[in-house]
Write an enzyme that holds these catalytic residues in place. Structure first.
Site, PDB file in Angstrom:
ATOM      1  CD  GLU A 133      -2.818  -1.180   2.451  1.00 33.92           C
ATOM      2  OE1 GLU A 133      -2.353  -0.732   3.523  1.00 33.92           O
ATOM      3  OE2 GLU A 133      -3.937  -1.676   2.381  1.00 33.92           O
ATOM      4  CB  CYS A 146       2.866   7.387   3.480  1.00 30.27           C
ATOM      5  SG  CYS A 146       3.466   6.239   4.735  1.00 30.27           S
ATOM      6  CB  CYS A 153       6.559  -5.121   8.739  1.00 31.59           C
ATOM      7  SG  CYS A 153       7.762  -4.158   9.704  1.00 31.59           S
ATOM      8  CB  CYS A 157       5.888  -2.118  16.258  1.00 31.36           C
ATOM      9  SG  CYS A 157       7.614  -1.776  15.823  1.00 31.36           S
ATOM     10  CB  CYS A 160       2.557  -1.185  14.027  1.00 38.80           C
ATOM     11  SG  CYS A 160       2.623  -0.858  12.258  1.00 38.80           S
ATOM     12  CB  CYS A 409       0.456   6.825  11.886  1.00 39.02           C
ATOM     13  SG  CYS A 409       2.067   6.298  12.475  1.00 39.02           S
TER      14      CYS A 409
END
Length: 436
Positions: A133, A146, A153, A157, A160, A409
């Site tokens: 994305e 962004c 990933c 985290c 997230c 975010c």
């Protein structure tokens, strides 16, 4: 996007991958880019020198290869042209020769969404059918894209949503710079064919070393003014590809965006930070999110390998950091986890201890289904900001953008429903039409 068909001599070399800390998925073994079925080579993401070498391999003599590479590079990165027939300074007899052997690709758009606040999110697909994305956030005085660096990933985290994905693979330079090019396509922001004036991008102040880049860019104002490497993935675990893509973005003969308008965000891959400053030289943002080992170990697992003190020392040593180019510390506000007055004061103490030219972006937590945390109250966020600001450190509270389309975010995660190809094509057409 169709990927470059590698040759034995000129295949792009993937980054050497270091061990990844914590209970996370390993980085996959680097592999060659999937060749196109039609055998053509995708030029997107390639530097001018490599384009010239490939042209020479295809049969042009060295002088002609260098000239054609310069021409194609200009049309590809400066004008945004994807059709060789539109390259008007190349002989008509040469254009079919190029089209038979090469292609200028873009990421495939699977879906495009527009938030009520104007934020735009694209679900994109690689040539080997992996989804990722990108997000565009418009503001009154700037427009920020962004950009993702990986499919998935490794960092896990805990606050997230992207961190709940497994890492599939690194994005190539073409897939990274292709996001910027696709955004310019969608926003209609390539220089017009008859626009030969020199100019600068709207709102940008170039220093002396950027003067050449500014004068080379023909523009009469842009919506897309800033890039942040804050999308899916950890940029410093895909260092070589991110560096090579951003060099094309910053090249005055290419996309010509000043390095002052590009920010690379890392969760704290300490060994790569100095190299990023030296070889890329863009602004640095650090996903800090906590000021104690106990809390950061929990919410940002990479802290178990590279602790806060080691991270802050790397920030202090970051090339080019100054009061004019401050390091940004990202700090997501989690209720009763990292938002106390004591946390704010410790944040101030650490920044001053390492004498860091810094600002702190306070980010209200963006909720997602299954998240283990809640957002701090507005009153608590305000109090935290006041403490940091009173110490002389800028601490703006980021206004959540794109929450209604999961573009805020920490919310990026490709979890699109399985739809038929016809339905996906129809939805993409509708969304693009809505973007105008």
């Amino acid at each position: 996007m169709r990927a470059m068909q590698p040759t034995t001599e000129h295949a792009l070399t993937p980054a050497a991958h270091m061990a990844i800390p914590g209970h996370i998925d390993p980085v996959p073994v680097p592999r060659e880019v999937t060749p196109r079925e039609d055998g053509r080579i995708d030029l997107t993401g390639l530097p001018r020198k490599l384009i010239a070498e490939i042209f020479a391999e295809a049969g042009l003599d060295a002088k002609a290869a260098k000239l054609r590479a310069k021409q194609v590079y200009h049309w590809l990165y400066h004008r945004g042209v994807t059709d060789f027939e539109a390259m008007t300074d190349i002989a008509k007899t040469m254009r079919p020769w190029l089209a038979e052997r090469f292609v200028i690709g873009r990421p495939e758009i699977v879906e495009a969404q527009v938030s009520a606040d104007g934020t735009r999110k694209w679900l994109l697909r690689t040539a080997d059918n992996h989804d990722f994305e990108m997000v565009f956030i418009p503001d009154a005085d700037r427009g920020t894209l962004c950009v993702s660096s990986q499919v998935g990933c490794t960092l896990n985290c805990r606050f997230c949503h992207t961190g709940t994905m497994r890492l599939v693979r690194n994005l190539t330079p073409g897939e990274i710079v292709g996001q910027v090019m696709l955004a310019r396509d969608s926003l209609g922001e390539w220089p017009k064919a008859n626009d030969t004036r020199s100019g600068t991008m709207a709102g940008l102040d170039f220093d002396d070393e950027d003067e050449e880049a500014a004068s080379a860019y023909t523009a009469d104002g842009r919506l897309l003014t800033n890039i942040v490497m804050m999308g899916m993935g950890e940029p410093l675990y895909n260092f070589d590809n991110v560096r090579d893509a951003l060099k094309l973005v910053m090249d005055g003969d290419g996309l010509a965006l000043s390095k002052r308008r590009i920010t690379l965000s890392t969760s704290g891959v300490v060994p790569m930070m100095a190299r990023a400053g030296a070889e890329i030289g863009v602004n640095l943002a650090v996903s800090l999110h906590a000021v104690t080992k106990e809390v950061r170990d929990e919410i940002v697992p990479i802290n178990r390998k590279y602790g806060i003190e080691e991270l802050l020392q790397a920030c202090s040593d970051y090339p080019g950091a100054s009061n004019a180019r401050r390091i940004t510390f990202e700090y997501v506000m989690l209720k009763d986890k990292n938002d106390s007055d004591a946390d704010a004061r410790e944040l101030v103490r650490l920044i001053k201890q390492y004498n860091l030219p810094a600002k702190v972006n306070l980010i209200p937590f963006n909720p997602w289904e299954g998240a283990a945390y809640e957002c701090s109250t507005p009153e608590r966020i305000k109090r935290f900001a006041e403490i940091v600001f009173a110490a002389g450190i800028s601490a703006p509270v980021r206004t959540p953008r794109g929450r209604d389309i999961d573009a805020a975010c920490g919310q990026l995660k490709t979890a699109a429903e399985k739809k038929s190809r016809a339905e996906l094509d129809r939805l993409a057409e509708e969304k693009l039409a809505a973007l105008g």
